[in-house]
Design an enzyme around this catalytic site. Structure first.
Site, PDB file in Angstrom:
ATOM      1  NE  ARG A  76      -1.843   5.512  -6.935  1.00  0.00           N
ATOM      2  CZ  ARG A  76      -0.995   5.159  -5.955  1.00  0.00           C
ATOM      3  NH1 ARG A  76      -0.549   6.080  -5.090  1.00  0.00           N
ATOM      4  NH2 ARG A  76      -0.581   3.914  -5.827  1.00  0.00           N
ATOM      5  N   GLY A 131       8.932   6.283  -1.136  1.00  0.00           N
ATOM      6  CA  GLY A 131       8.883   5.007  -1.857  1.00  0.00           C
ATOM      7  C   GLY A 131       7.853   5.020  -2.972  1.00  0.00           C
ATOM      8  NE  ARG A 134      10.819   1.584   1.708  1.00  0.00           N
ATOM      9  CZ  ARG A 134       9.648   2.222   1.630  1.00  0.00           C
ATOM     10  NH1 ARG A 134       9.598   3.528   1.739  1.00  0.00           N
ATOM     11  NH2 ARG A 134       8.542   1.538   1.448  1.00  0.00           N
ATOM     12  CG  ASP A 137       0.921   2.656   4.740  1.00  0.00           C
ATOM     13  OD1 ASP A 137       1.922   1.930   4.653  1.00  0.00           O
ATOM     14  OD2 ASP A 137       0.524   3.381   3.806  1.00  0.00           O
ATOM     15  CE  LYS A 189       4.682  -1.181   3.399  1.00  0.00           C
ATOM     16  NZ  LYS A 189       4.231  -0.806   2.060  1.00  0.00           N
ATOM     17  NE  ARG A 235       6.087   2.212   8.736  1.00  0.00           N
ATOM     18  CZ  ARG A 235       5.424   2.766   7.741  1.00  0.00           C
ATOM     19  NH1 ARG A 235       4.449   2.121   7.149  1.00  0.00           N
ATOM     20  NH2 ARG A 235       5.715   3.991   7.362  1.00  0.00           N
ATOM     21  NE  ARG A 262       2.142   5.449   6.779  1.00  0.00           N
ATOM     22  CZ  ARG A 262       1.420   6.447   6.280  1.00  0.00           C
ATOM     23  NH1 ARG A 262       0.684   7.202   7.073  1.00  0.00           N
ATOM     24  NH2 ARG A 262       1.424   6.701   4.989  1.00  0.00           N
TER      25      ARG A 262
HETATM   26  C1  S3P Z   1       1.298   3.133  -1.387  1.00  0.00           C
HETATM   27  C2  S3P Z   1       1.309   1.778  -1.297  1.00  0.00           C
HETATM   28  C3  S3P Z   1       1.783   1.038  -0.107  1.00  0.00           C
HETATM   29  C4  S3P Z   1       1.851   1.945   1.124  1.00  0.00           C
HETATM   30  C5  S3P Z   1       2.472   3.269   0.831  1.00  0.00           C
HETATM   31  C6  S3P Z   1       1.698   3.991  -0.262  1.00  0.00           C
HETATM   32  C7  S3P Z   1       0.846   3.767  -2.650  1.00  0.00           C
HETATM   33  O1  S3P Z   1       3.065   0.523  -0.369  1.00  0.00           O
HETATM   34  O2  S3P Z   1       2.577   1.298   2.156  1.00  0.00           O
HETATM   35  O3  S3P Z   1       2.504   4.075   1.996  1.00  0.00           O
HETATM   36  O4  S3P Z   1       0.585   4.970  -2.670  1.00  0.00           O
HETATM   37  O5  S3P Z   1       0.738   3.029  -3.652  1.00  0.00           O
HETATM   38  P1  S3P Z   1       3.235  -0.906  -1.109  1.00  0.00           P
HETATM   39  O6  S3P Z   1       2.571  -0.767  -2.397  1.00  0.00           O
HETATM   40  O7  S3P Z   1       4.713  -1.104  -1.271  1.00  0.00           O
HETATM   41  O8  S3P Z   1       2.625  -1.903  -0.171  1.00  0.00           O
END
Ligand code: S3P
Length: 432
Positions: free
Chosen positions: A25, A92, A120, A315, A342, A346, A390
């Site tokens: 971000r 992701g 994914r 996580d 994920k 997992r 992880r």
């Molecule tokens: C994240 C949100 C989570 C998390 C990922 C980072 C983020 O995923 O598992 O490691 O930075 O917004 P989800 O929003 O798909 O649950």
């Protein structure tokens, strides 16, 4: 990579890298704001570098130093058509957040990822954006994605899947929509995007009604850049915290850790299990809660965690399941459906690797049951990770008790914690 038994525990203060979610971000938001932003302590890992490259590819001026980067933003509509397809590796977070942002831009773009990211689900972000009139072409709900320009319209969206990535992608899209977009979050997920946007001057209002969070964004307002100090990552520190808890003779302090209440379910869980954790120097930085956490080896009890806590620590289940394997009583962790989508499935990898280590565990529906014992007979010491960082780090911690364990495809650790092995060994671990 081989992880082996340690006898004296771990001691000292590990250098934990910057928070991964906040690092992403800290590139995306300043890149579409006005002004110069110096980002301190940004995570230097593959996932974050993919986000950085994406914005360079869209013409954003970024100056990189060792620990700092400087981002010179020119406003909401300053991004240029990328010179190439945008490749996001394993990340992701980059994929979901950029899909939202790019859906609101005036140029075509294509998003791609590595083998794992390409399996994914992307429909979860493309579908709500389509309701906002976005034009996104997926490959059967997966990457690669093609995004073409269209006029997005203000929409009210009920977020069915608890995911900060989806929520954040939609918020980023709505920054460019004239009028009010409303997102209704039924379950709380990490709120780093909302916190940062508020401090950059976005018109974003948050209300809680009937246990739901209503996020209202009025788009079109230009954002103003600020410097950012990225706190250290609780999710990365978890591997050290749990190594210390389950190995006698350990005493560590993890410093400058992000303790955001939408994100710190692990702390609640470990407290419930009787962990000796002490919190120091509680403070705010860029409106994020930060603290230092002191950890002593502890005799943990098992615990039952309901689905409501899963979104606050999604996580951390791989490493929490290792802690539960060395507790004095059984644990059950409920409502872990999201763990299946994920960086790997997992839930399945936790199960098969724990079973190979001799742990009595099972999954019923999406609930994980762990029945610990005093001694384990390792049936197969090869840990399958499916390139999931992880899983690799969690079972490295398992190796401190049951090693030698061979952690396959451990180079995935570079996606979030490139210095993991060095730091671990510096404090008394044995990873080769
Ligand atoms: C994240 C949100 C989570 C998390 C990922 C980072 C983020 O995923 O598992 O490691 O930075 O917004 P989800 O929003 O798909 O649950």
């Amino acid at each position: 990579m081989i992880s082996n038994i340690i006898s004296k525990g771990i001691n000292g203060s590990p250098n934990i890298p910057g928070d991964k979610s906040i690092s992403h971000r800290s590139i995306i938001i300043p890149a579409i704001s006005n002004g110069v932003c110096e980002v301190n302590n940004i995570l230097n890992s593959e996932d974050v570098l993919h986000t950085l490259e994406a914005f360079k590819n869209m013409g954003v001026k970024i100056i990189e130093d060792k620990k700092n980067i400087i981002i010179i933003g020119n406003g909401l509509n300053s991004l240029k058509k990328p010179t190439n397809e945008i490749y996001l590796g394993n990340s992701g977070t980059s994929a979901r957040l950029l899909t939202g942002l790019l859906a609101s831009q005036k140029f075509n773009s294509i998003l791609k990822g590595d083998k794992s990211l390409s399996t994914r689900p992307m429909g979860r972000i493309a579908d709500p954006l389509t309701k906002m009139n976005a034009k996104i072409y997926t490959n059967n709900g997966k990457l690669p994605l093609k995004i073409t320009p269209s006029n997005l319209v203000p929409t009210k969206i009920d977020l069915k899947i608890p995911s900060a990535q989806i929520k954040s992608g939609l918020i980023l899209a709505s920054l460019n929509i004239k009028g009010e977009t409303e997102l209704i979050e039924n379950k709380i997920t990490r709120d780093h995007t909302e916190i940062m946007l508020k401090s950059f001057g976005a018109d974003i209002k948050i209300n809680k009604l009937d246990n739901k969070k209503h996020i209202k964004i009025i788009g079109g307002k230009e954002l103003k850049s600020k410097n950012i100090d990225v706190p250290n990552d609780l999710s990365s520190s978890a591997f050290f915290i749990i190594t210390a808890l389950i190995n006698q003779g350990s005493h560590i302090i993890v410093k400058n850790i992000n303790n955001n209440p939408t994100r710190n379910g692990l702390i609640i869980a470990l407290k419930k299990m009787g962990a000796n954790l002490f919190f120091h120097n509680k403070r705010l930085s860029n409106n994020e809660e930060i603290c230092d956490i002191e950890v002593f080896s502890s005799n943990l009890n098992g615990c039952e965690l309901g689905p409501e806590i899963a979104d606050l620590m999604i996580d951390e289940y791989p490493i929490l399941s290792i802690a539960a394997s060395f507790a004095q009583s059984p644990s059950v962790f409920r409502g872990l459906k999201e763990l299946r989508v994920k960086e790997s499935d997992r839930l399945n990898l936790i199960l098969i690797n724990l079973q190979n280590c001799g742990v009595d565990c099972k999954i019923i529906n999406d609930d994980l049951y762990i029945n610990p014992s005093k001694k384990y007979d390792v049936k197969n010491n090869i840990i399958r990770t499916d390139f999931d960082h992880r899983i690799a780090m969690a079972f490295s911690v398992m190796g401190t008790k049951l090693g030698p364990l061979e952690i396959r495809d451990s180079e995935s650790i570079n996606t979030s914690f490139p210095t993991f092995k060095n730091e671990f060994n510096r404090l008394g671990g044995q990873i080769f």
